[in-house]
Design a protein around this motif. Structure first.
Motif, PDB file in Angstrom:
ATOM      1  N   HIS A 141       0.855  -1.189   0.000  1.00 20.66           N
ATOM      2  CA  HIS A 141       0.000   0.000   0.000  1.00 20.66           C
ATOM      3  C   HIS A 141       0.893   1.242   0.000  1.00 20.66           C
ATOM      4  O   HIS A 141       1.795   1.369   0.831  1.00 20.66           O
ATOM      5  CB  HIS A 141      -0.918  -0.011   1.210  1.00 20.66           C
ATOM      6  N   GLY A 143       0.883   5.654  -0.866  1.00 18.96           N
ATOM      7  CA  GLY A 143       0.147   6.871  -1.157  1.00 18.96           C
ATOM      8  C   GLY A 143       0.369   7.358  -2.586  1.00 18.96           C
ATOM      9  O   GLY A 143       1.464   7.222  -3.128  1.00 18.96           O
ATOM     10  N   GLU A 144      -0.671   7.925  -3.181  1.00 22.44           N
ATOM     11  CA  GLU A 144      -0.564   8.399  -4.567  1.00 22.44           C
ATOM     12  C   GLU A 144       0.526   9.448  -4.743  1.00 22.44           C
ATOM     13  O   GLU A 144       1.192   9.485  -5.787  1.00 22.44           O
ATOM     14  CB  GLU A 144      -1.908   8.974  -5.024  1.00 22.44           C
ATOM     15  N   VAL A 145       0.723  10.300  -3.744  1.00 19.84           N
ATOM     16  CA  VAL A 145       1.787  11.312  -3.834  1.00 19.84           C
ATOM     17  C   VAL A 145       3.146  10.624  -3.949  1.00 19.84           C
ATOM     18  O   VAL A 145       3.998  11.005  -4.765  1.00 19.84           O
ATOM     19  CB  VAL A 145       1.750  12.241  -2.602  1.00 19.84           C
ATOM     20  N   ASP A 146       3.356   9.599  -3.123  1.00 11.31           N
ATOM     21  CA  ASP A 146       4.636   8.888  -3.142  1.00 11.31           C
ATOM     22  C   ASP A 146       4.799   8.035  -4.400  1.00 11.31           C
ATOM     23  O   ASP A 146       5.918   7.861  -4.890  1.00 11.31           O
ATOM     24  CB  ASP A 146       4.778   8.025  -1.886  1.00 11.31           C
ATOM     25  N   ILE A 147       3.699   7.517  -4.915  1.00 11.41           N
ATOM     26  CA  ILE A 147       3.763   6.758  -6.167  1.00 11.41           C
ATOM     27  C   ILE A 147       4.301   7.641  -7.292  1.00 11.41           C
ATOM     28  O   ILE A 147       5.144   7.216  -8.100  1.00 11.41           O
ATOM     29  CB  ILE A 147       2.374   6.189  -6.535  1.00 11.41           C
ATOM     30  N   ALA A 148       3.841   8.891  -7.317  1.00 18.16           N
ATOM     31  CA  ALA A 148       4.307   9.827  -8.344  1.00 18.16           C
ATOM     32  C   ALA A 148       5.781  10.194  -8.135  1.00 18.16           C
ATOM     33  O   ALA A 148       6.550  10.298  -9.092  1.00 18.16           O
ATOM     34  CB  ALA A 148       3.447  11.083  -8.330  1.00 18.16           C
ATOM     35  N   HIS A 151       8.512   6.734  -8.744  1.00 15.80           N
ATOM     36  CA  HIS A 151       8.108   5.863  -9.858  1.00 15.80           C
ATOM     37  C   HIS A 151       9.048   4.679 -10.078  1.00 15.80           C
ATOM     38  O   HIS A 151       8.582   3.545 -10.294  1.00 15.80           O
ATOM     39  CB  HIS A 151       7.973   6.682 -11.144  1.00 15.80           C
ATOM     40  N   PRO A 166      -2.752   1.791  -4.678  1.00 15.16           N
ATOM     41  CA  PRO A 166      -2.676   3.244  -4.480  1.00 15.16           C
ATOM     42  C   PRO A 166      -3.607   3.685  -3.352  1.00 15.16           C
ATOM     43  O   PRO A 166      -4.749   3.226  -3.265  1.00 15.16           O
ATOM     44  CB  PRO A 166      -3.143   3.822  -5.825  1.00 15.16           C
ATOM     45  N   THR A 168      -5.612   6.762  -1.762  1.00 19.54           N
ATOM     46  CA  THR A 168      -6.118   8.019  -2.322  1.00 19.54           C
ATOM     47  C   THR A 168      -6.747   8.949  -1.289  1.00 19.54           C
ATOM     48  O   THR A 168      -7.237  10.018  -1.644  1.00 19.54           O
ATOM     49  CB  THR A 168      -7.175   7.714  -3.401  1.00 19.54           C
ATOM     50  N   LYS A 172      -2.396  11.271   1.236  1.00 17.85           N
ATOM     51  CA  LYS A 172      -1.945  10.291   0.240  1.00 17.85           C
ATOM     52  C   LYS A 172      -0.444   9.992   0.355  1.00 17.85           C
ATOM     53  O   LYS A 172       0.245   9.792  -0.637  1.00 17.85           O
ATOM     54  CB  LYS A 172      -2.263  10.769  -1.180  1.00 17.85           C
ATOM     55  N   THR A 173       0.047   9.958   1.608  1.00 20.09           N
ATOM     56  CA  THR A 173       1.461   9.652   1.835  1.00 20.09           C
ATOM     57  C   THR A 173       1.583   8.503   2.840  1.00 20.09           C
ATOM     58  O   THR A 173       0.721   7.633   2.896  1.00 20.09           O
ATOM     59  CB  THR A 173       2.232  10.908   2.293  1.00 20.09           C
TER      60      THR A 173
END
Length: 406
Positions: A141, A143-148, A151, A166, A168, A172-173
């Motif tokens: 799992h 967060g979307e911020v960290d996924i960006a 990468h 992700p 959301t 989102k961290t």
């Protein structure tokens, strides 16, 4: 307090380090945590378990990792700066030390799936690596911020066969990723195990992760003494949850003349609410994710928003053992802001040919300050991870030093 029998006494049987730690969890998990604790105590002392873990560390992880003297960095800033090269551990960070241990424990317990959170992605990659090694399912799992931001590590997890979920909600961290992973674990605690990524969470995880990470300190102490004929004057490590710091601190706790320095993220400034994660500097005791620790809290007593340029450090809590060491004044905790971190990232890269993770760059930045102030002292930094994962983000956000000057 004496540190002579420290590891037998801390944590106590209820999982407390002084007033910190414990287990504040839903009743549905109490029995499962008890099983994990009992399994760890019985299995981890067995010859079979220890032999397999030692073989993995030597033949798969590439341990021991070396200690390296930073000649040019020391010449420029003073002091004698050394690095414990956990960036050379397989998968690029210290995280694999406890992930292989947790996955081996899961295998012995008959678990089929590993679940975890990740911030910078290093724990996620390490756990995905361990799952692939043992043939277990893996769910991470993030967060979307960290996924960006991270990468490359997301791709590594997927290549290794992990499912990346992700997150959301909220900021989102990392905190939200922990929330999400806990909820997923609650759905099937019998067949899965939650492999916490640091010395945090309910008992027995802070103890288990510390024990698996102690290999860093054991190696570093022997290596440094062999290299120099003495022990270091200072130990420096970054602190988010605090696993890499506890790993290296553990070997020096009983040496009163050696100073232990934990380095937290000041982000965009500790005077700016929600723009830092300086938990031990500004937090107060509270409960988060099933344990008591120093915690950044809002006016309602809930975990406060946090931020760091380093995704692995933006957590509002911290390990209970660090909380105790702060109160005992055995370790000192400092903070480094984003710009100091980025400057250290480039300094180590260009002076020593080593690109550090942004998390580790906080420790490098503080070591530079320490060297300037104490030019005759030795400093051993736990370089907890390599910076491949951060390259795109750093260049896109900050550019190269020469570009900024132009």
């Amino acid at each position: 307090m004496t540190f002579k029998n420290y590891f037998k006494n801390y944590p106590n049987e209820k999982g407390y380090f002084g007033e910190f730690g414990g287990s504040f969890i839903p009743p549905v998990l109490e029995e499962e945590m008890k099983r994990i604790n009992e399994a760890y105590y019985s299995i981890s002392k067995s010859h079979e378990f220890i032999s397999e873990l030692r073989s993995i560390r030597k033949h798969f992880q590439g341990r021991p990792t070396p200690v390296y003297y930073c000649n040019r960095l020391s010449e420029k800033y003073g002091g004698r700066i050394y690095l414990k090269r956990e960036d050379l551990n397989h998968s690029g960070a210290h995280k694999l030390n406890h992930c292989m241990g947790e996955a081996l424990l899961a295998k012995y317990m008959g678990k089929k799936k590993l679940i975890a959170e990740t911030g910078a992605g290093q724990h996620g990659v390490a756990l995905a690596t361990a799952a692939a090694y043992f043939g277990l399912e893996c769910e991470i799992h993030m967060g979307e911020v960290d996924i960006a931001k991270e990468h490359p590590n997301v791709m590594r997890m997927k290549i290794l066969g992990a499912t990346v979920v992700p997150v959301t909600h909220g900021l989102k961290t990392l905190k939200e990723a922990v929330d999400s992973a806990f909820q997923a674990y609650l759905q099937d605690p019998i067949n899965t195990i939650y492999c916490i990524g640091s010395v945090v969470g309910p008992h027995p995880f802070p103890m288990m992760v510390r024990e698996f990470q102690r290999v860093v300190g054991i190696e570093a102490r022997d290596q440094f003494e062999e290299m120099t004929g003495e022990l270091p004057d200072n130990i420096v490590a970054c602190v988010g949850g605090g696993s890499n710091a506890m790993g290296i601190f553990s070997a020096f706790l009983d040496e009163k003349n050696i100073k232990l320095h934990g380095v937290e993220p000041a982000g965009k400034g500790i005077d700016k609410e929600g723009k830092h994660a300086a938990t031990l500097s500004l937090g107060s005791p509270g409960v988060i994710h099933g344990f008591k620790c120093y915690l950044l809290q809002d006016k309602a007593g809930e975990p406060a928003p946090v931020y760091s340029v380093a995704s692995g450090l933006d957590y509002p809590g911290v390990g209970p053992e660090h909380s105790m060491l702060k109160d005992l004044k055995r370790a000192e905790y400092h903070h480094i802001n984003d710009q100091e971190c980025i400057d250290a990232f480039f300094e180590l890269s260009r002076l020593e040919g080593i690109i550090p993770a942004l998390e580790s760059s906080h420790a490098i930045a503080y070591a530079i300050k320490l060297a300037k102030a104490n030019p005759k002292q030795s400093i051993l930094v736990n370089l907890s991870g390599r910076g491949d994962k951060d390259l795109d983000y750093v260049i896109d956000t900050y550019g190269l030093p020469e570009d900024r000057k132009a």
